[in-house]
Motif scaffolding. Structure first.
Motif, PDB file in Angstrom:
ATOM      1  N   TYR A 179      -7.864   0.020  -5.312  1.00 28.71           N
ATOM      2  CA  TYR A 179      -7.498  -0.569  -4.417  1.00 28.71           C
ATOM      3  C   TYR A 179      -7.462  -2.095  -5.003  1.00 28.71           C
ATOM      4  N   ALA A 182      -7.298  -6.483  -3.635  1.00 34.77           N
ATOM      5  CA  ALA A 182      -7.259  -7.436  -2.581  1.00 34.77           C
ATOM      6  C   ALA A 182      -7.707  -8.860  -3.162  1.00 34.77           C
ATOM      7  N   ARG A 238      -8.498  -3.089   5.913  1.00 35.24           N
ATOM      8  CA  ARG A 238      -7.492  -2.121   5.119  1.00 35.24           C
ATOM      9  C   ARG A 238      -7.980  -0.513   5.511  1.00 35.24           C
ATOM     10  N   PRO A 283       0.718  -1.259   0.059  1.00 37.34           N
ATOM     11  CA  PRO A 283      -0.042   0.186   0.044  1.00 37.34           C
ATOM     12  C   PRO A 283       0.803   1.365  -0.096  1.00 37.34           C
ATOM     13  N   ARG A 285     -14.159  -1.125   0.750  1.00 37.67           N
ATOM     14  CA  ARG A 285     -13.870  -1.136   2.244  1.00 37.67           C
ATOM     15  C   ARG A 285     -14.739  -1.947   3.093  1.00 37.67           C
ATOM     16  N   ASP A 316      -3.512   1.068  -3.310  1.00 38.14           N
ATOM     17  CA  ASP A 316      -2.622   0.039  -3.895  1.00 38.14           C
ATOM     18  C   ASP A 316      -2.095   0.739  -5.085  1.00 38.14           C
TER      19      ASP A 316
END
Lengths: 429, 247
Positions: free
Chosen positions: A138, A140, A251, A116, A245, A257
């Motif tokens: 972002y 993940a 996070r 990050p 989120r 990211d």
């Protein structure tokens, strides 16, 4: 008169008809002294023709040689195809981003495993007038439960602001509005089938909400986009920042990211990149789109054994093919040693016979490559369907493989040529 | 006059092996083959006649002495010079050594492919004519496997003569043939060579063909021990078989 004119045409020295010793015979004794003439036909076309006639004479041997070349050809094509598909699929997500510059943490090795970086850096870039938009992205890996079987599997979740226009997946515009609702995602229809037949379920739901479990939360699949599975991610889904989120609560909101920077029209990305490097702290790397894709590619090429494995597989295919071609050429020479020695005694040079053997090698390369390439193209289609990898024949790869097969056969020819030394005309008598 | 001789050997010695294993096979051989002359080389096995033939045929590098073949000195000649000389020599071997994957005509044409001035059609026409001359015009498009032993050796004769050689070297060309076809082949060779004025040097054990020679040279233990005139008389009428071939 007629006899004199016609006889030289038929047979210049025709002495057996007249019983005379022709004076012309003495003049024709030194053919090597003559210059000129189509030199290349003598030095290349004739050896090639001899090689072809020799290959053609033994069908079984010819076909086994061609099978060997084809085998090597298909093996190399598949290995290089997988390799290219790996790199292509690994960068498909990044390739789909529509922005001139990107911010990334300098320690990020691959996009599916990002380090990050502070989200504030995104907004700092707006200090430059050339930067029109800074869009945090972002990423993940979250778990996904197959709605049909209940099996869990990790899926890559990509979160970003849908309205910024920094991404251009097919189907994104149709789902952008629905993705603004809480707990909604869009599913990548080119994800592996282990995630469930989401396109089918969506079609059967007929407008009713399709609820799935992702990241221990119930989310609604509101539509489909097209990104593509990769070696790093079996499947993808996208969500807006807020829903990202919700799905990944651990996070910190202050981190992101990747940041996609869109510049004002006419701005020079290189100049802006240099400027940003000056004003931003060392905790971000500023990359152009090409650099970002190349960085991701380099990870797969250098930091994983996968690139090496496919290169090794290609080399093995070439070696096996070379051994087969060598065997065929060697046994051809061995079986015709006496005849080759006779040709040497007749005044054929070593170089000429080398050209015959090399000609045979190159004929095998050419004849084996064509069906090999056709078979590979067919296999690309079959395997591509089974693995969801972007496999396909490209002209560049075809040229490369032809070059490799050519080199393989030439190397086999050079090895086999050593056997020609045994064809010594002095041993013939 | 001597300079004109197609083959002129003076003091040719040759030995195999090195040091203590050195085994001389030719000792100071002098031999001349005149223009158009047919010379038979006989002798027990191990007498060195095959080595002599390979030296004259430029298949082997000279060690000692002087050998002028078709006007080229072979002593000290490099591989390229020897390859060039071989093109002017017609070879006939014990076995026909035809390329099995080529037809008779293509085999004969191989002797002409070294001549860059010839076109393919010309080559095939000359090869066909040469096969006519050895009586195989009807079999020109057969591969060697479809021919009898005598026919194959006749194709080899045609191949040896197709390139208009200045010299024909033959190594026991009848050894693999029965009496009738062997005699037929050497007489055919003799007649064709004689009509072209091409000299022949032939190694043979076969007493039945000694009559074709102008001169018979006997070699023993690396030395020439006897030379006597052959039965054939160059000025005389052609033998029966040759007359039959012409008819």
């Amino acid at each position: 008169m007629n006899e004199i004119a016609a006889a030289p045409k038929l047979l210049p020295w025709a002495p057996e008809r007249t019983g005379e010793v022709p004076p012309a015979a003495a003049g024709g004794l030194a053919p090597d002294g003559r210059g000129g003439g189509p030199g290349w036909t003598r030095s290349l076309a004739l050896p090639l023709r001899l090689a072809w006639r020799q290959l053609r004479a033994e069908r079984a041997r010819l076909f086994s040689a061609l099978a060997g070349v084809m085998f090597a050809c298909v093996l190399v094509f598949m290995q290089l195809g997988f390799r290219a598909a790996l790199f292509e699929s690994a960068t498909s997500l990044l390739s789909a981003m529509r922005a001139e510059l990107f911010l990334m943490h300098p320690l990020t090795t691959a996009s599916f495993r990002p380090e990050p970086l502070p989200r504030a850096r995104a907004f700092q870039t707006l200090a430059l007038p050339e930067v029109a938009q800074a869009v945090p992205v972002y990423m993940a890996q979250v778990s996904w439960r197959n709605p049909e079987t209940g099996a869990r599997r990790m899926i890559q979740l990509v979160g970003f602001d849908m309205e910024a226009g920094a991404m251009r997946f097919p189907g994104l515009e149709a789902v952008a509005e629905a993705l603004k609702r809480p707990d909604t995602v869009a599913f990548d229809l080119r994800s592996r089938p282990e995630f469930g037949d989401i396109p089918g379920l969506l079609a059967r739901a007929g407008g009713a909400p399709l609820k799935v479990e992702a990241g221990n939360r119930e989310v609604e699949v509101v539509g489909l986009v097209e990104i593509g599975a990769s070696f790093g991610a079996d499947g993808n889904m996208i969500a807006n920042e807020v829903n990202f989120r919700r799905l990944v609560p651990q996070r910190r909101a202050s981190n992101t990211d990747l940041v996609a920077l869109r510049l004002v029209p006419g701005a020079d990305p290189r100049a802006v990149q240099a400027r940003l490097r000056e004003i931003l702290p060392r905790d971000v790397a500023v990359l152009t789109h090409e650099e970002l894709v190349a960085h991701e590619r380099r990870y797969w090429e250098e930091a994983t054994p996968i690139g090496f494995i496919f290169g090794f597989g290609s080399a093995m295919g070439l070696i096996v093919g070379m051994v087969i071609v060598y065997q065929i050429l060697f046994s051809d020479i061995a079986a015709h040693l006496r005849e080759y020695a006779t040709l040497k005694a007749m005044g054929y040079s070593d170089g000429y016979l080398v050209r015959v053997v090399m000609g045979a090698a190159l004929i095998l390369a050419g004849l084996g490559f064509v069906p090999g390439a056709a078979l590979s193209a067919a296999l690309y289609g079959l395997v591509g369907e089974a693995t969801y990898l972007p496999l396909g024949m490209t002209p560049g790869r075809a040229v490369l493989v032809f070059g490799l097969i050519f080199a393989m056969c030439a190397a086999a020819g050079l090895l086999a040529v050593r056997k020609l030394r045994d064809a010594n005309p002095a041993d013939m008598f | 006059m001597r300079d004109q001789a197609p083959v002129l050997l003076r003091g040719v010695s040759y030995a195999y092996g090195e040091g203590e294993l050195r085994r001389p096979v030719l000792r100071a051989v002098d031999l001349t083959v005149g223009p158009g002359e047919i010379v038979l080389l006989t002798g027990p096995s191990g007498s060195g006649k095959t080595t002599l033939l390979t030296l004259i045929g430029a298949l082997r590098a000279m060690q000692e002495g002087s050998a002028a073949v078709l006007g080229r000195e072979l002593m000290g000649a490099d591989e390229a010079a020897r390859v060039a000389l071989r093109r002017r020599i017609g070879f006939i071997f014990q076995h026909h050594n035809l390329l099995g994957f080529l037809t008779a005509r293509q085999n004969v044409a191989m002797a002409l492919e070294l001549d860059p001035a010839l076109r393919e059609r010309e080559r095939l026409a000359r090869a066909g004519a040469m096969l006519e001359a050895v009586g195989l015009g009807a079999h020109a498009d057969r591969v060697p496997a479809q021919l009898s032993g005598g026919q194959r050796q006749r194709v080899a004769v045609a191949r040896a003569l197709a390139g208009s050689p200045g010299l024909v070297l033959a190594d026991e060309p009848t050894a693999a043939l029965d009496r009738a076809s062997g005699g037929e082949v050497v007489r055919l060779l003799r007649d064709l060579a004689r009509s072209r004025g091409v000299p022949i040097l032939m190694v043979t054990h076969d007493p039945r063909i000694l009559d074709i020679a102008d001169r018979v040279v006997a070699l023993e233990d690396g030395r020439i021990v006897a030379a006597h005139a052959g039965a054939a008389d160059r000025g005389g009428p052609p033998p029966l078989s040759a007359a039959a071939a012409r008819g």
